[in-house]
Design a protein around this motif. Structure first.
Motif, PDB file in Angstrom:
ATOM      1  N   GLY A 130       0.944  -1.116  -0.032  1.00 44.61           N
ATOM      2  CA  GLY A 130       0.063   0.047  -0.105  1.00 44.61           C
ATOM      3  C   GLY A 130       0.982   1.214  -0.173  1.00 44.61           C
ATOM      4  N   LEU A 131       1.796   1.146   0.910  1.00 40.58           N
ATOM      5  CA  LEU A 131       2.837   2.505   0.643  1.00 40.58           C
ATOM      6  C   LEU A 131       3.687   2.517  -0.474  1.00 40.58           C
ATOM      7  N   GLY A 132       3.943   1.404  -1.133  1.00 42.20           N
ATOM      8  CA  GLY A 132       4.502   1.511  -2.464  1.00 42.20           C
ATOM      9  C   GLY A 132       3.616   2.169  -3.492  1.00 42.20           C
ATOM     10  N   SER A 133       2.138   1.726  -3.526  1.00 44.69           N
ATOM     11  CA  SER A 133       1.398   2.231  -4.327  1.00 44.69           C
ATOM     12  C   SER A 133       1.062   3.723  -4.106  1.00 44.69           C
ATOM     13  N   SER A 134       1.077   3.971  -2.848  1.00 47.64           N
ATOM     14  CA  SER A 134       1.043   5.635  -2.760  1.00 47.64           C
ATOM     15  C   SER A 134       2.240   6.247  -3.257  1.00 47.64           C
ATOM     16  N   ILE A 135       3.349   5.817  -3.152  1.00 51.88           N
ATOM     17  CA  ILE A 135       4.643   6.439  -3.411  1.00 51.88           C
ATOM     18  C   ILE A 135       4.594   6.493  -5.181  1.00 51.88           C
ATOM     19  N   LYS A 136       4.094   5.709  -5.852  1.00 51.42           N
ATOM     20  CA  LYS A 136       3.945   5.557  -7.178  1.00 51.42           C
ATOM     21  C   LYS A 136       3.176   6.772  -7.605  1.00 51.42           C
ATOM     22  N   LYS A 137       1.951   6.940  -6.815  1.00 52.81           N
ATOM     23  CA  LYS A 137       0.986   8.045  -7.235  1.00 52.81           C
ATOM     24  C   LYS A 137       1.705   9.310  -6.745  1.00 52.81           C
ATOM     25  N   ILE A 138       2.257   9.560  -5.783  1.00 54.63           N
ATOM     26  CA  ILE A 138       2.577  10.767  -5.409  1.00 54.63           C
ATOM     27  C   ILE A 138       3.832  11.365  -6.095  1.00 54.63           C
ATOM     28  N   TYR A 139       4.721  10.188  -6.407  1.00 54.59           N
ATOM     29  CA  TYR A 139       5.946  10.810  -7.182  1.00 54.59           C
ATOM     30  C   TYR A 139       5.704  10.460  -8.537  1.00 54.59           C
ATOM     31  N   GLU A 140       4.809  10.024  -8.925  1.00 56.89           N
ATOM     32  CA  GLU A 140       4.635   9.682 -10.640  1.00 56.89           C
ATOM     33  C   GLU A 140       5.819   9.108 -11.259  1.00 56.89           C
ATOM     34  N   GLN A 141       6.237   8.030 -10.697  1.00 55.48           N
ATOM     35  CA  GLN A 141       7.254   7.197 -10.994  1.00 55.48           C
ATOM     36  C   GLN A 141       7.021   5.630 -10.705  1.00 55.48           C
ATOM     37  N   PRO A 142       7.724   4.819 -11.473  1.00 54.09           N
ATOM     38  CA  PRO A 142       7.404   3.457 -10.853  1.00 54.09           C
ATOM     39  C   PRO A 142       8.605   2.938 -10.030  1.00 54.09           C
ATOM     40  N   LEU A 143       8.219   1.909  -9.422  1.00 55.53           N
ATOM     41  CA  LEU A 143       9.191   1.276  -8.417  1.00 55.53           C
ATOM     42  C   LEU A 143       9.795   0.010  -9.254  1.00 55.53           C
ATOM     43  N   HIS A 144      11.055  -0.426  -9.069  1.00 58.61           N
ATOM     44  CA  HIS A 144      11.423  -1.518  -9.734  1.00 58.61           C
ATOM     45  C   HIS A 144      10.993  -2.692  -9.696  1.00 58.61           C
ATOM     46  N   TYR A 145      10.865  -3.636 -10.422  1.00 59.44           N
ATOM     47  CA  TYR A 145      10.285  -5.217 -10.384  1.00 59.44           C
ATOM     48  C   TYR A 145      10.670  -5.531  -9.140  1.00 59.44           C
TER      49      TYR A 145
END
Length: 168
Positions: free
Chosen positions: A78-93
């Protein structure tokens, strides 16, 4: 001498009765030549090429240096999903897989139902994700990625479809 036919070759079989000492002259072959011959890659080679491109792309995305806000969260994914939305960038696989595993490790724990942001401060949790992300972006081997992807037929489900604008 026999050789495999490429998909872009056409074979013309001559019907005349002219005899020739060379057996290869029984038919003439004409190829439609392209600038680059089509080469079929094995699935392993294709996956490695994809992993290499992915890793090179991920290296281009800068890790944010300024944190925007404290993010409330109940799970690592959930934190990872929020980070993706806030910073508008992907997280590594590999980061996405790591977050999933962290959530799985909580299953059966006595504090499993307690929101994570009451156990680990949101700023520390976010900083730890960005640290792991930096390690994955900067140091992961395409060979390792290809090996992991080979073992996981659903690997594409953990590759984010967020494409940030990269600075020149």
């Amino acid at each position: 001498m026999k050789r495999p036919m490429l998909s872009n070759e056409q074979v013309e079989i001559s019907s005349d009765d002219s005899s020739s000492s060379d057996a290869d002259n029984d038919f003439s072959m004409s190829q439609q030549l392209n600038d680059e011959p089509s080469i079929e890659l094995s699935s392993e080679a294709w996956l490695f090429r994809r992993a290499k491109s992915y890793q090179e792309y991920m290296k281009l995305i800068p890790i944010p240096t300024k944190r925007r806000t404290l993010i409330p969260y109940t799970s690592w994914t959930g934190l990872g999903s929020s980070i993706k939305k806030i910073y508008e960038q992907p997280l590594h696989y590999l980061t996405n897989i790591h977050l999933k595993r962290l959530d799985q490790e909580r299953l059966g724990a006595e504090d499993e139902d307690v929101p994570l942001d009451t156990i680990i401060h949101p700023a520390k949790a976010e900083a730890s994700i960005w640290l792991i992300e930096e390690v994955h972006r900067c140091t992961s081997s395409p060979h390792h990625l290809a090996q992991v992807w080979t073992a996981d037929p659903m690997y594409h489900a953990f590759i984010d479809s967020i494409f940030p604008k990269l600075g020149s």
